[in-house]
Enzyme design. Structure first.
Site, PDB file in Angstrom:
ATOM      1  N   HIS A 118       0.876  -1.178   0.000  1.00 50.04           N
ATOM      2  CA  HIS A 118       0.000   0.000   0.000  1.00 50.04           C
ATOM      3  C   HIS A 118       0.917   1.233   0.000  1.00 50.04           C
ATOM      4  O   HIS A 118       2.021   1.186   0.562  1.00 50.04           O
ATOM      5  CB  HIS A 118      -0.829  -0.043   1.285  1.00 50.04           C
ATOM      6  CG  HIS A 118      -1.923   0.964   1.370  1.00 50.04           C
ATOM      7  ND1 HIS A 118      -1.688   2.278   1.684  1.00 50.04           N
ATOM      8  CD2 HIS A 118      -3.260   0.851   1.209  1.00 50.04           C
ATOM      9  CE1 HIS A 118      -2.836   2.930   1.713  1.00 50.04           C
ATOM     10  NE2 HIS A 118      -3.815   2.089   1.426  1.00 50.04           N
ATOM     11  N   ASP A 194       2.933  -4.585   8.113  1.00 53.73           N
ATOM     12  CA  ASP A 194       1.719  -3.784   7.980  1.00 53.73           C
ATOM     13  C   ASP A 194       0.551  -4.765   8.078  1.00 53.73           C
ATOM     14  O   ASP A 194       0.280  -5.531   7.145  1.00 53.73           O
ATOM     15  CB  ASP A 194       1.753  -3.080   6.613  1.00 53.73           C
ATOM     16  CG  ASP A 194       0.403  -2.479   6.224  1.00 53.73           C
ATOM     17  OD1 ASP A 194      -0.573  -2.635   6.976  1.00 53.73           O
ATOM     18  OD2 ASP A 194       0.343  -1.867   5.132  1.00 53.73           O
ATOM     19  N   GLN A 197      -4.697  -5.213   7.095  1.00 47.10           N
ATOM     20  CA  GLN A 197      -5.719  -6.107   6.549  1.00 47.10           C
ATOM     21  C   GLN A 197      -5.722  -7.482   7.206  1.00 47.10           C
ATOM     22  O   GLN A 197      -6.524  -8.340   6.815  1.00 47.10           O
ATOM     23  CB  GLN A 197      -5.532  -6.282   5.028  1.00 47.10           C
ATOM     24  CG  GLN A 197      -5.717  -5.023   4.228  1.00 47.10           C
ATOM     25  CD  GLN A 197      -7.135  -4.473   4.277  1.00 47.10           C
ATOM     26  OE1 GLN A 197      -8.093  -5.161   4.653  1.00 47.10           O
ATOM     27  NE2 GLN A 197      -7.284  -3.212   3.910  1.00 47.10           N
ATOM     28  N   LYS A 220     -10.535  -0.132  10.635  1.00 46.66           N
ATOM     29  CA  LYS A 220     -10.740  -1.344   9.816  1.00 46.66           C
ATOM     30  C   LYS A 220     -11.121  -2.526  10.707  1.00 46.66           C
ATOM     31  O   LYS A 220     -11.277  -3.642  10.235  1.00 46.66           O
ATOM     32  CB  LYS A 220      -9.453  -1.689   9.055  1.00 46.66           C
ATOM     33  CG  LYS A 220      -9.057  -0.633   8.018  1.00 46.66           C
ATOM     34  CD  LYS A 220      -7.831  -1.077   7.270  1.00 46.66           C
ATOM     35  CE  LYS A 220      -7.134   0.053   6.550  1.00 46.66           C
ATOM     36  NZ  LYS A 220      -7.901   0.697   5.499  1.00 46.66           N
ATOM     37  N   CYS A 359      -4.758   2.426  -3.696  1.00 44.49           N
ATOM     38  CA  CYS A 359      -3.501   2.936  -3.086  1.00 44.49           C
ATOM     39  C   CYS A 359      -2.342   1.978  -3.270  1.00 44.49           C
ATOM     40  O   CYS A 359      -1.392   1.976  -2.471  1.00 44.49           O
ATOM     41  CB  CYS A 359      -3.683   3.252  -1.596  1.00 44.49           C
ATOM     42  SG  CYS A 359      -4.802   4.594  -1.294  1.00 44.49           S
TER      43      CYS A 359
HETATM   44  N1  PMP Z   1      -1.938  -0.827   4.559  1.00 40.92           N
HETATM   45  C1  PMP Z   1      -2.927  -1.551   4.026  1.00 40.92           C
HETATM   46  C2  PMP Z   1      -2.647  -2.955   3.605  1.00 40.92           C
HETATM   47  C3  PMP Z   1      -4.186  -1.003   3.856  1.00 40.92           C
HETATM   48  O1  PMP Z   1      -5.158  -1.725   3.313  1.00 40.92           O
HETATM   49  C4  PMP Z   1      -4.409   0.327   4.261  1.00 40.92           C
HETATM   50  C5  PMP Z   1      -5.757   0.983   4.072  1.00 40.92           C
HETATM   51  N2  PMP Z   1      -6.432   0.619   2.935  1.00 40.92           N
HETATM   52  C6  PMP Z   1      -3.352   1.036   4.825  1.00 40.92           C
HETATM   53  C7  PMP Z   1      -2.139   0.435   4.969  1.00 40.92           C
HETATM   54  C8  PMP Z   1      -3.519   2.439   5.302  1.00 40.92           C
HETATM   55  O2  PMP Z   1      -4.434   2.467   6.337  1.00 40.92           O
HETATM   56  P1  PMP Z   1      -4.916   3.866   6.926  1.00 40.92           P
HETATM   57  O3  PMP Z   1      -5.476   4.635   5.782  1.00 40.92           O
HETATM   58  O4  PMP Z   1      -5.941   3.491   7.935  1.00 40.92           O
HETATM   59  O5  PMP Z   1      -3.724   4.508   7.496  1.00 40.92           O
END
Ligand code: PMP
Length: 401
Positions: A118, A194, A197, A220, A359
């Site tokens: 991401h 990270d 998910q 999430k 993203c």
């Molecule tokens: N890493 C992953 C794998 C994500 O799916 C996301 C959000 N889609 C993020 C990081 C970023 O999360 P946040 O916008 O809550 O900071």
């Protein structure tokens, strides 16, 4: 319990008229919030709305008590090695920025990711490359989208920090975290995952995995917006530099000197998002009461079902088997724009899902894929909702191709 049993806990699913209810398939972006979380936030604002830590009155003590309880809940949820190693942030992105800014790097230190990162776990490293002179690289996937562990074993040599996405928001791919941690440690690297998910969808046991640092977002995981966590081994957090500094981060100051507190306070500057973090604790407790195994197997069941209905109708992007995609169903229909697909299903069937590059622009650019539509599921989603989704997709194909 069947999803119907959980659905009543989520006020958003009760919105609108019978037969015209929301079908929420954008859970990888953010889950809905159960009433237990809304009640907890309301409790804060109506019973002890104040700041934690600083003041000595009883309202403040209650805030501190509830806020620190959320820290203990979080620690238990991920089996973190230490309660003081739980740092509250506003999201995964902020947690990763904290690491990329505060981890002590020498010029030429290597950071290694995957080709599925991401932007939140890519851009901070590209910035650190430009600002601090680190070297950033990624492990390309195999043709079948799986993680190339043999290639990784070669690439990890000499790496200072492995920083990888556990479960991809792009295609639900899970990478072998335990093996990666072991191999990285043998190579002398520190490991960050990270877990944005994974944490809401499957058990993640920090101590069992021996992982050094992880990040996730409360929103999430049934929690309020703007809540996140960085969790780490205390000795690593203690060695790290400060990030945002100011009130509440210090033991003492003079006009020219500052003595910082230890983690977590060292990293939690200024008045905090008390309502949010306390609410996030209630969200994690809610998930705990259901059980992550149950959530995970429910999502895979839905993914198997949608793959059975639509597997021959759409081009699925990502691992072949639904069980390898968790609760994520990413697809495209050649000849149709992914944004059009998501806007049409919203209009005709009240289905909220995602489209675009999620993203993960780097993967789309690298693989020359324009964009995908993505349905992502959670514990309250049902096969009946997937039937409606599938009918809408078939209708779109009939009408537009
Ligand atoms: N890493 C992953 C794998 C994500 O799916 C996301 C959000 N889609 C993020 C990081 C970023 O999360 P946040 O916008 O809550 O900071």
């Amino acid at each position: 319990m069947k999803p119907d049993g959980y659905r009543k806990d989520f006020p958003m699913l009760d919105r609108g008229e019978e037969g015209n209810r929301l079908i929420y398939f954008d859970n990888a972006c953010m889950t809905l919030k159960p009433k237990a979380v809304l009640d907890k936030i309301m409790e804060y604002y109506s019973e002890y709305s104040g700041c934690g830590g600083r003041s000595l009155h009883s309202i403040s003590s209650r805030v501190t008590e509830e806020y620190e309880k959320a820290r203990r809940i979080t620690k238990g949820f991920i089996n973190a090695p230490n309660t003081n190693g739980i740092i509250f942030t506003k999201n995964t992105t902020e947690s990763i920025n904290l690491i990329s800014n505060s981890f002590i790097f020498k010029k030429g230190d290597k950071v290694l990711g995957t080709d599925h990162e991401h932007n939140s776990n890519l851009v901070p490293w590209l910035k650190a490359r430009d600002m601090k002179g680190i070297i950033y690289d990624h492990v390309p996937s195999k043709k079948d989208h799986s993680f190339d562990i043999e290639l990784f074993k070669e690439m990890v040599k000499g790496v200072r920090l492995v920083a990888m996405v556990h479960v991809s928001n792009l295609d639900g791919r899970v990478i072998p975290i335990k093996d990666i941690v072991e191999i990285s440690h043998d190579a002398g690297a520190t490991v960050f995952f990270d877990c944005a998910q994974s944490i809401p969808h499957m058990p993640v046991d920090m101590k069992g995995l021996d992982v050094d640092l992880i990040a996730f977002s409360g929103h999430k995981a049934c929690g309020p917006t703007g809540t996140g966590v960085l969790a780490g081994k205390i000795e690593i957090l203690e060695e790290m530099d400060t990030f945002i500094v100011g009130g509440d981060t210090v033991k003492e100051t003079t006009y020219d000197k500052v003595d910082f507190l230890k983690p977590p306070q060292k990293f939690e500057a200024g008045l905090q998002n008390y309502a949010g973090i306390i609410g996030m604790g209630a969200g994690l407790e809610y998930i705990n009461n259901i059980g992550l195994e149950e959530i995970h197997s429910h999502e895979i069941g839905l993914n198997r079902y949608v793959t059975k209905l639509l597997g021959d109708e759409v081009d699925i992007i990502g691992p072949e088997y639904p069980a390898d995609r968790g609760g994520i169903f990413p697809f495209r229909i050649l000849g149709l724009n992914a944004h059009d697909i998501s806007m049409i299903v919203d209009e005709v069937a009240g289905i909220a899902m995602r489209s675009g590059r999620h993203c993960v622009h780097s993967w789309f650019n690298g693989n020359r894929v324009e964009s995908t539509a993505r349905a992502s599921f959670y514990i309250y989603n049902t096969k009946e909702e997937i039937d409606i989704f599938s009918d809408s997709i078939l209708q779109i194909k009939k009408d537009f191709l």
